[in-house]
Enzyme design. Structure first.
Site, PDB file in Angstrom:
ATOM      1  N   CYS A   1       0.821  -1.219   0.000  1.00 47.60           N
ATOM      2  CA  CYS A   1       0.000   0.000   0.000  1.00 47.60           C
ATOM      3  C   CYS A   1       0.858   1.272   0.000  1.00 47.60           C
ATOM      4  O   CYS A   1       0.584   2.184  -0.790  1.00 47.60           O
ATOM      5  CB  CYS A   1      -0.974   0.018   1.168  1.00 47.60           C
ATOM      6  SG  CYS A   1      -1.171  -1.528   2.024  1.00 47.60           S
TER       7      CYS A   1
ATOM      8  N   ARG B   1       6.771 -11.299   5.422  1.00 52.27           N
ATOM      9  CA  ARG B   1       6.155 -11.117   6.736  1.00 52.27           C
ATOM     10  C   ARG B   1       6.758 -12.109   7.710  1.00 52.27           C
ATOM     11  O   ARG B   1       7.059 -13.250   7.330  1.00 52.27           O
ATOM     12  CB  ARG B   1       4.643 -11.370   6.669  1.00 52.27           C
ATOM     13  CG  ARG B   1       3.936 -10.310   5.893  1.00 52.27           C
ATOM     14  CD  ARG B   1       2.435 -10.480   5.933  1.00 52.27           C
ATOM     15  NE  ARG B   1       1.848  -9.502   5.027  1.00 52.27           N
ATOM     16  CZ  ARG B   1       0.564  -9.415   4.747  1.00 52.27           C
ATOM     17  NH1 ARG B   1      -0.294 -10.240   5.307  1.00 52.27           N
ATOM     18  NH2 ARG B   1       0.113  -8.502   3.909  1.00 52.27           N
TER      19      ARG B   1
ATOM     20  N   GLN C   1       1.594 -11.097  -3.640  1.00 50.22           N
ATOM     21  CA  GLN C   1       0.172 -10.743  -3.643  1.00 50.22           C
ATOM     22  C   GLN C   1      -0.298 -10.387  -5.044  1.00 50.22           C
ATOM     23  O   GLN C   1       0.440  -9.795  -5.822  1.00 50.22           O
ATOM     24  CB  GLN C   1      -0.070  -9.504  -2.769  1.00 50.22           C
ATOM     25  CG  GLN C   1      -0.109  -9.786  -1.291  1.00 50.22           C
ATOM     26  CD  GLN C   1      -0.762  -8.631  -0.538  1.00 50.22           C
ATOM     27  OE1 GLN C   1      -1.793  -8.088  -0.942  1.00 50.22           O
ATOM     28  NE2 GLN C   1      -0.146  -8.236   0.563  1.00 50.22           N
TER      29      GLN C   1
ATOM     30  N   ASP D   1      -2.168  -7.912  -5.863  1.00 45.53           N
ATOM     31  CA  ASP D   1      -2.620  -6.760  -5.090  1.00 45.53           C
ATOM     32  C   ASP D   1      -3.123  -5.623  -5.981  1.00 45.53           C
ATOM     33  O   ASP D   1      -2.709  -5.501  -7.136  1.00 45.53           O
ATOM     34  CB  ASP D   1      -1.437  -6.249  -4.246  1.00 45.53           C
ATOM     35  CG  ASP D   1      -1.903  -5.443  -3.040  1.00 45.53           C
ATOM     36  OD1 ASP D   1      -3.122  -5.340  -2.838  1.00 45.53           O
ATOM     37  OD2 ASP D   1      -1.043  -4.922  -2.310  1.00 45.53           O
TER      38      ASP D   1
ATOM     39  N   HIS E   1      -4.671  -1.330  -5.300  1.00 42.39           N
ATOM     40  CA  HIS E   1      -5.246  -0.272  -4.471  1.00 42.39           C
ATOM     41  C   HIS E   1      -6.076   0.622  -5.358  1.00 42.39           C
ATOM     42  O   HIS E   1      -5.596   1.126  -6.362  1.00 42.39           O
ATOM     43  CB  HIS E   1      -4.125   0.478  -3.741  1.00 42.39           C
ATOM     44  CG  HIS E   1      -3.438  -0.414  -2.757  1.00 42.39           C
ATOM     45  ND1 HIS E   1      -2.330  -1.159  -3.083  1.00 42.39           N
ATOM     46  CD2 HIS E   1      -3.767  -0.753  -1.481  1.00 42.39           C
ATOM     47  CE1 HIS E   1      -1.989  -1.903  -2.038  1.00 42.39           C
ATOM     48  NE2 HIS E   1      -2.831  -1.677  -1.058  1.00 42.39           N
TER      49      HIS E   1
ATOM     50  N   LYS F   1     -12.698  -4.919   6.712  1.00 36.11           N
ATOM     51  CA  LYS F   1     -12.549  -5.596   5.425  1.00 36.11           C
ATOM     52  C   LYS F   1     -13.523  -6.749   5.251  1.00 36.11           C
ATOM     53  O   LYS F   1     -14.058  -7.276   6.227  1.00 36.11           O
ATOM     54  CB  LYS F   1     -11.118  -6.087   5.259  1.00 36.11           C
ATOM     55  CG  LYS F   1     -10.622  -6.933   6.416  1.00 36.11           C
ATOM     56  CD  LYS F   1      -9.142  -7.286   6.257  1.00 36.11           C
ATOM     57  CE  LYS F   1      -8.681  -8.160   7.388  1.00 36.11           C
ATOM     58  NZ  LYS F   1      -7.675  -9.118   7.059  1.00 36.11           N
TER      59      LYS F   1
ATOM     60  N   HIS G   1      -8.270  -1.573  -0.639  1.00 35.43           N
ATOM     61  CA  HIS G   1      -7.162  -2.521  -0.838  1.00 35.43           C
ATOM     62  C   HIS G   1      -7.832  -3.827  -1.226  1.00 35.43           C
ATOM     63  O   HIS G   1      -8.763  -4.254  -0.535  1.00 35.43           O
ATOM     64  CB  HIS G   1      -6.399  -2.803   0.454  1.00 35.43           C
ATOM     65  CG  HIS G   1      -5.867  -1.610   1.170  1.00 35.43           C
ATOM     66  ND1 HIS G   1      -4.537  -1.460   1.461  1.00 35.43           N
ATOM     67  CD2 HIS G   1      -6.476  -0.525   1.683  1.00 35.43           C
ATOM     68  CE1 HIS G   1      -4.351  -0.340   2.139  1.00 35.43           C
ATOM     69  NE2 HIS G   1      -5.516   0.256   2.286  1.00 35.43           N
TER      70      HIS G   1
HETATM   71  C1  TSB Z   1      -4.890  -6.420  -0.146  1.00 37.15           C
HETATM   72  N1  TSB Z   1      -2.700  -4.232   2.025  1.00 37.15           N
HETATM   73  C2  TSB Z   1      -3.573  -5.328   1.737  1.00 37.15           C
HETATM   74  C3  TSB Z   1      -3.667  -5.543   0.250  1.00 37.15           C
HETATM   75  O1  TSB Z   1      -3.766  -4.320  -0.427  1.00 37.15           O
HETATM   76  C4  TSB Z   1      -3.055  -6.586   2.456  1.00 37.15           C
HETATM   77  O2  TSB Z   1      -1.854  -6.796   2.514  1.00 37.15           O
HETATM   78  N2  TSB Z   1      -3.962  -7.398   2.946  1.00 37.15           N
HETATM   79  S1  TSB Z   1      -3.663  -8.768   3.713  1.00 37.15           S
HETATM   80  O3  TSB Z   1      -2.745  -8.534   4.780  1.00 37.15           O
HETATM   81  O4  TSB Z   1      -4.924  -9.314   4.091  1.00 37.15           O
HETATM   82  O5  TSB Z   1      -2.992  -9.748   2.725  1.00 37.15           O
HETATM   83  C5  TSB Z   1      -3.599 -10.026   1.495  1.00 37.15           C
HETATM   84  C6  TSB Z   1      -3.786 -11.514   1.293  1.00 37.15           C
HETATM   85  O6  TSB Z   1      -2.526 -12.175   1.376  1.00 37.15           O
HETATM   86  C7  TSB Z   1      -4.622 -12.213   2.356  1.00 37.15           C
HETATM   87  O7  TSB Z   1      -5.972 -12.080   2.060  1.00 37.15           O
HETATM   88  C8  TSB Z   1      -4.156 -13.654   2.246  1.00 37.15           C
HETATM   89  O8  TSB Z   1      -4.879 -14.339   1.253  1.00 37.15           O
HETATM   90  C9  TSB Z   1      -2.719 -13.523   1.773  1.00 37.15           C
HETATM   91  N3  TSB Z   1      -1.728 -13.792   2.846  1.00 37.15           N
HETATM   92  C10 TSB Z   1      -1.574 -13.102   3.988  1.00 37.15           C
HETATM   93  N4  TSB Z   1      -0.573 -13.603   4.731  1.00 37.15           N
HETATM   94  C11 TSB Z   1      -0.080 -14.661   4.027  1.00 37.15           C
HETATM   95  C12 TSB Z   1       0.975 -15.608   4.258  1.00 37.15           C
HETATM   96  N5  TSB Z   1       1.716 -15.555   5.346  1.00 37.15           N
HETATM   97  N6  TSB Z   1       1.197 -16.553   3.322  1.00 37.15           N
HETATM   98  C13 TSB Z   1       0.452 -16.606   2.201  1.00 37.15           C
HETATM   99  N7  TSB Z   1      -0.529 -15.740   1.926  1.00 37.15           N
HETATM  100  C14 TSB Z   1      -0.807 -14.785   2.822  1.00 37.15           C
HETATM  101 ZN    ZN Z   2      -2.937  -2.642   0.749  1.00 35.79          ZN
END
Ligand code: TSB
Ligand code: ZN
Length: 582
Positions: A277, A306, A324, A326, A328, A412, A458
């Protein structure tokens, strides 16, 4: 799969079985001390301090045998109530029980214990009447578990089990368990060479092998095309940012424990990005925008890092390095409803293409009391949460609400699915955010020439390519549709000497597709079996009849039938199957 915790009778049975386990362990290892033995979705476990002993495969049948012996003996399970002082005296040599007693609420002056034969445990109950009722149980697995989940504490031995009232229920459960293990994407991913891990790369950092890379590329092309049609613009941005970027966004204050630590380079401090983001906010802020330009949809296939606890990391489903799908979406307040709706429609469209039917919508809200995770602005939160509810209701979607699951910047909509093994996970997500645009001082010019702040959605449709791939491997048990399969067509010449030349001609004819010829000097039956083991969707069997008639005979995965068609018909069939995503 059954959730034992949700069924009261099963819960009691499993809880009693946890005591039976503890009693058996105490018989075999008199020095054993016991921490807690709760009921969980899949049965029960007990955390046990066995001194230096580490439980191994050989111990499990011995413990089970002892449990059976005690159960047969048929002692009654008797409840008695004692005062806190008596409890402190009774368990004075047991630091774990003393810890439990000391943490009990002040109001709990009476403490209950349950005794069966020579074994007494501190417990709220309730329990079954006699250990005789514990007939159909199985110890499933064991692992190390830090006391209170803290890695600075001693490692205890955790033993898992499950118990049912009838033999039939136990057997059904064990069979289901076996089937789930077969469906586990970690197993499929290994068998089909989709991904690997290596200690030298690190935990939760999967390496996508050529077969996995094909699947991922197809997924990327698929979703990119959809997004392009919907007016998304894709960008590429670096997977690091400075600490200041995350201080600006608020991640530093609200998301730090999920981030990798800081790297210093010259005078700059960097972190691996956990989300994209902030980068996309800067992309939006790079140009001036008029109200007429909105919505602006900035997409990226973006790699994030992460910190996930090492015990939580799992195959491709929960990783520490992920990509992702992803985007926005920068919108005017009056566009929130319409844009949110479009995202939900895209989710439904994609799920339809992949045949995903078993999922739940979860409206994830903040926990008002958690001031650390969530920024403190009641008005903003209430507005955002109401807005999402309003749209969901207008779409007549079935959803449930979950407090404390929101992102730090806003509420969300998450789509929850159930993996083969383990608890539910979020696949797709769409999140409403009034905060980040403010923090990055973003604006657009309204029709009166005034500066206004956009709202951000997002969203990630696949979630991550990692998690989505894990999920579809489990949904399909590895038998992917033709368009996603690493090998789409496997050609087997019946006899290399006479039919290989024709097989090669057919391979040339199919050079727009992912085709393999199996020209090893092996028996036909063996090669056909292997084609099935490798879950290849279409296998061609080319022999004399095909050579003479200039035809193609094929078998589809999962079918024993062979179909013979002309080359043109086969090409048409293949094209159709791919286009229709069958
Ligand atoms: C959607 N900022 C938002 C983005 O713009 C975001 O990061 N959202 S999130 O934290 O929910 O992450 C997006 C998606 O990543 C989640 O819905 C999930 O499907 C996936 N995700 C999250 N953590 C993990 C992980 N550790 N391993 C694999 N996929 C993951
Ligand atoms: Zn985001």
């Amino acid at each position: 799969m059954i959730n034992i915790k949700e069924d009261e009778k099963l819960s009691i049975l499993n809880h009693s079985c946890a005591h039976l386990l503890a009693q058996a362990v105490k018989h075999l290892y008199p020095e054993a001390k016991f921490w807690v033995g709760p009921v969980i979705e899949e049965g029960f476990y007990y955390d046990i301090d066995l001194g230096d002993k580490v439980i191994s495969d050989e111990d499990i049948p011995k413990i089970e045998h002892e449990m059976k012996k005690i159960a047969k003996d048929g002692k009654r399970i008797v409840r008695h109530e004692i005062s806190k002082e008596e409890a402190l005296e009774m368990f004075k040599d047991d630091p774990y029980k003393l810890d439990l007693i000391s943490r009990m609420d002040e109001s709990e002056t009476i403490i209950s214990c349950y005794t069966q034969g020579d074994f007494t445990d501190l417990c709220r109950g309730p329990h079954v009447e006699t250990v005789k009722e514990l007939k159909y149980f199985k110890l499933l697995k064991f692992s190390g578990a830090y006391w209170k989940g803290d890695k600075n504490n001693k490692m205890l031995q955790r033993i898992y089990g499950v118990c049912f009232p009838t033999e039939e229920e136990l057997n059904n459960y064990l069979q289901e368990l076996e089937e789930s293990a077969e469906r586990d994407h970690r197993k499929i991913g290994k068998n089909l060479d989709i991904f690997m891990n290596h200690d030298l790369v690190g935990k939760g950092m999967p390496l996508w092998l050529p077969n996995g890379a094909i699947i991922r590329k197809e997924l990327e092309n698929y979703i990119y095309k959809k997004e392009q049609k919907l007016g998304y613009k894709h960008v590429y941005t670096p997977c690091v940012g400075t600490v200041n970027l995350y201080k600006t966004s608020g991640h530093w204050d609200h998301y730090k424990e999920n981030m990798f630590p800081v790297m210093k380079v010259d005078e700059e401090e960097f972190v691996l990005r956990p989300m994209n983001c902030p980068h996309h906010m800067l992309v939006y802020g790079n140009t001036l925008h008029s109200y007429r330009d909105l919505p602006i949809r900035i997409g990226e296939f973006a790699t994030d890092f992460r910190y996930e606890a090492s015990g939580a990391v799992k195959g491709l489903e929960r990783v520490r390095s992920m990509c992702q799908n992803d985007a926005h979406l920068f919108v005017r307040p009056d566009q929130i409803g319409e844009e949110f709706k479009k995202v939900v429609e895209l989710i439904l469209d994609v799920y339809h293409d992949f045949g995903i039917k078993d999922y739940k919508f979860r409206l994830s809200l903040r926990d008002k009391n958690d001031k650390e995770k969530y920024f403190d602005d009641d008005k903003m939160w209430n507005e955002a949460e109401d807005k999402l509810r309003e749209v969901l209701n207008s779409l007549h979607l079935d959803y449930y609400e979950a407090i404390g699951e929101a992102a730090f910047y806003g509420p969300k909509l998450d789509v929850e699915v159930k993996p083969a093994v383990g608890p539910e996970v979020t696949l797709s997500t769409c999140q409403l955010d009034f905060l980040l645009p403010r923090r990055f001082d973003l604006s657009y010019i309204d029709s009166d020439g005034n500066k206004q702040i956009p709202v951000v959605l997002h969203r990630a449709i696949f979630g991550t390519f990692d998690r989505f791939t894990a999920f579809i491997l489990e949904e399909t048990k590895g038998a992917l549709p033709v368009w996603l399969s690493p090998v789409q067509v496997n050609i087997i010449p019946v006899n290399n000497e006479y039919h290989l030349e024709y097989a090669n001609k057919i391979k040339d004819l199919l050079n727009d597709y992912r085709v393999k010829i199996d020209d090893r000097e092996e028996k036909l039956g063996y090669k056909m079996r292997e084609s099935v083991v490798n879950k290849i969707p279409i296998t061609l069997i080319l022999g004399q009849k095909e050579v003479d008639n200039n035809t193609i005979s094929y078998r589809l995965y999962g079918s024993e039938a062979t179909t013979t068609v002309s080359k043109e018909e086969f090409l048409e069939f293949l094209k159709d199957r791919i286009n229709n995503k069958e």
